[in-house]
Design an enzyme around this catalytic site. Structure first.
Site, mmCIF file in Angstrom:
data_model
loop_
_atom_site.group_PDB
_atom_site.id
_atom_site.type_symbol
_atom_site.label_atom_id
_atom_site.label_comp_id
_atom_site.label_asym_id
_atom_site.label_seq_id
_atom_site.Cartn_x
_atom_site.Cartn_y
_atom_site.Cartn_z
ATOM 1 C CB THR A 92 76.364 6.359 40.892
ATOM 2 O OG1 THR A 92 76.766 7.432 40.613
ATOM 3 C CG2 THR A 92 74.645 6.516 40.784
ATOM 4 N NE ARG A 115 78.106 16.170 36.381
ATOM 5 C CZ ARG A 115 77.669 14.981 36.580
ATOM 6 N NH1 ARG A 115 77.568 14.552 37.360
ATOM 7 N NH2 ARG A 115 77.649 13.931 35.627
ATOM 8 C CB VAL A 116 72.665 19.030 37.941
ATOM 9 C CG1 VAL A 116 71.493 17.735 38.075
ATOM 10 C CG2 VAL A 116 72.447 20.018 38.714
ATOM 11 C CG ASP A 141 72.884 9.878 34.781
ATOM 12 O OD1 ASP A 141 74.076 10.317 35.411
ATOM 13 O OD2 ASP A 141 72.420 8.884 34.769
ATOM 14 C CB THR A 195 75.783 4.044 37.424
ATOM 15 O OG1 THR A 195 77.016 4.221 37.685
ATOM 16 C CG2 THR A 195 75.869 2.536 37.004
ATOM 17 N N GLY A 196 77.118 5.977 35.230
ATOM 18 C CA GLY A 196 78.028 6.059 34.187
ATOM 19 C C GLY A 196 78.248 7.764 33.919
ATOM 20 C CB THR A 197 79.592 9.680 31.134
ATOM 21 O OG1 THR A 197 80.563 8.404 30.838
ATOM 22 C CG2 THR A 197 80.435 10.762 30.861
ATOM 23 N N GLY A 198 77.130 11.112 33.269
ATOM 24 C CA GLY A 198 75.777 11.771 33.392
ATOM 25 C C GLY A 198 75.512 12.536 32.144
HETATM 26 N N1 ASP Z 1 76.026 9.047 36.357
HETATM 27 C C1 ASP Z 1 76.592 9.822 37.677
HETATM 28 C C2 ASP Z 1 76.756 11.319 37.297
HETATM 29 O O1 ASP Z 1 77.285 11.593 36.190
HETATM 30 C C3 ASP Z 1 78.123 9.436 37.990
HETATM 31 C C4 ASP Z 1 78.122 7.599 38.254
HETATM 32 O O2 ASP Z 1 77.320 6.948 37.863
HETATM 33 O O3 ASP Z 1 79.157 7.184 38.628
HETATM 34 O O4 ASP Z 1 76.368 11.993 38.094
#
Ligand code: ASP
Length: 317
Positions: A181, A209-210, A212, A232-235
């Site tokens: 991201t 799916r949406v 963060d 960025t990470g587990t939304g």
């Molecule tokens: N945060 C993003 C999401 O969950 C994914 C990511 O940061 O890689 O959509």
């Protein structure tokens, strides 16, 4: 506040995702070069008098065009093999915000997010409706195939074999894989803050799916009284932690520093079984780049005016 322009106020940071790098990963030279080039160009926008919103949307649009990251061209694919893209922009001056989610036909999701903020009475548009608005507003439209690169098809097949819904970048077989991201935060010469984020989300995610990134107060946030943040990470975990609003509240109501506030909010993400990180700029210009994953692709420009780039925790920058 409408302070006169003062170039010494300018700060900027961007990210290209957080996650794990395989042990045999290469030096990531292409990713580093792209992050540096885009950070330097975005700072030129700020030095020439551009607003924080101009700088973050400029940087994120460039990152959407770069196939090395999970946004725009090169985004990861959902369970049906389709890119469904999320993006948001936040303006600290008045808490302006525009976001789009699950769009597949808009060439630049961040451009559409900005148009939602500046040219509609709404905050968040999704799917086919968002795409119709984009076309009506004269934005460039494309077919979903425009965004798809072979690596993401391979990653989707791999995820399907194990049934995983994966952060885009954990991939032992592809040591120089496209990464995550993208996002940017800025403080401009007048002291205003802004943030922007764009993503394809998670590989093999369910349709619709949406994450963060598109949720103001979670993965994207700006308020001139506290900070600008892009995550960025587990939304799902960042939404449950209400990350941006969480950091804001800790700064404004508890008097925490931006480092303390981001660290505490990241603990909340971890408690929600999430990993990742954020880039943040405080109203005083402090830059904070914390992460609880193995790496955070990041570049930043502090008071020195010189762009630094880092990926691993111990990178000198
Ligand atoms: N945060 C993003 C999401 O969950 C994914 C990511 O940061 O890689 O959509």
């Amino acid at each position: 506040m409408n302070a006169p322009f003062d170039a010494s106020r300018i700060r900027f940071a961007l990210h290209g995702g957080a996650g794990e790098l395989p042990a045999n990963a290469g030096p990531q030279d292409r990713q580093r070069a792209a992050l540096r080039d885009i950070a330097e160009s975005a700072c030129r926008v700020l030095r020439e008098g551009g607003s924080a919103v101009d700088a973050v949307t400029f940087a994120v649009e460039r990152l959407e065009l770069c196939p090395l990251f999970n946004a725009g061209i090169g985004a990861v694919l959902n369970r049906d093999g389709l890119p469904e893209l999320d993006a948001a922009v936040a303006r600290g001056e008045d808490r302006g915000c525009g976001a789009v989610a699950a769009v597949s036909r808009v060439a630049s999701p961040i451009q559409l997010a900005r148009a939602v903020m500046e040219r509609t009475p709404h905050v968040l548009l999704v799917g086919g409706g968002a795409e119709r608005v984009a076309a009506d507003l004269g934005l460039t439209m494309v077919e979903p195939a425009h965004f798809i690169i072979p690596l993401r098809l391979e990653q989707l097949e791999a995820a399907k074999r194990t049934g995983a819904i994966a952060l885009d970048h954990v991939d032992d077989d592809v040591p120089d894989a496209a990464f995550g991201t993208v996002g940017a935060v800025a403080r401009d010469g007048r002291g205003h803050l802004a943030a922007a984020t764009s993503t394809g989300g998670l590989t093999n995610k369910l349709p619709g799916r949406v994450g963060d990134s598109a949720v103001f107060g979670a993965g994207t946030f700006a308020d001139d009284s506290s900070c600008a943040i892009s995550c960025t990470g587990t939304g799902e975990a960042f939404i449950r932690a209400a990350f941006g609003q969480n950091v804001h509240g800790r700064i404004v109501f508890r008097g925490q520093s931006i480092d303390q506030a981001c660290a505490a909010a990241l603990d909340d993400v971890r408690r929600a079984n999430g990993v990742g990180g954020c880039i943040a700029i405080g109203r005083d210009g402090t830059i904070s780049l914390p992460f609880n994953a193995g790496v955070l692709y990041r570049a930043w420009v502090d008071q020195s005016g010189i762009a630094k780039v880092a990926i691993r925790r111990d990178d000198a920058g």
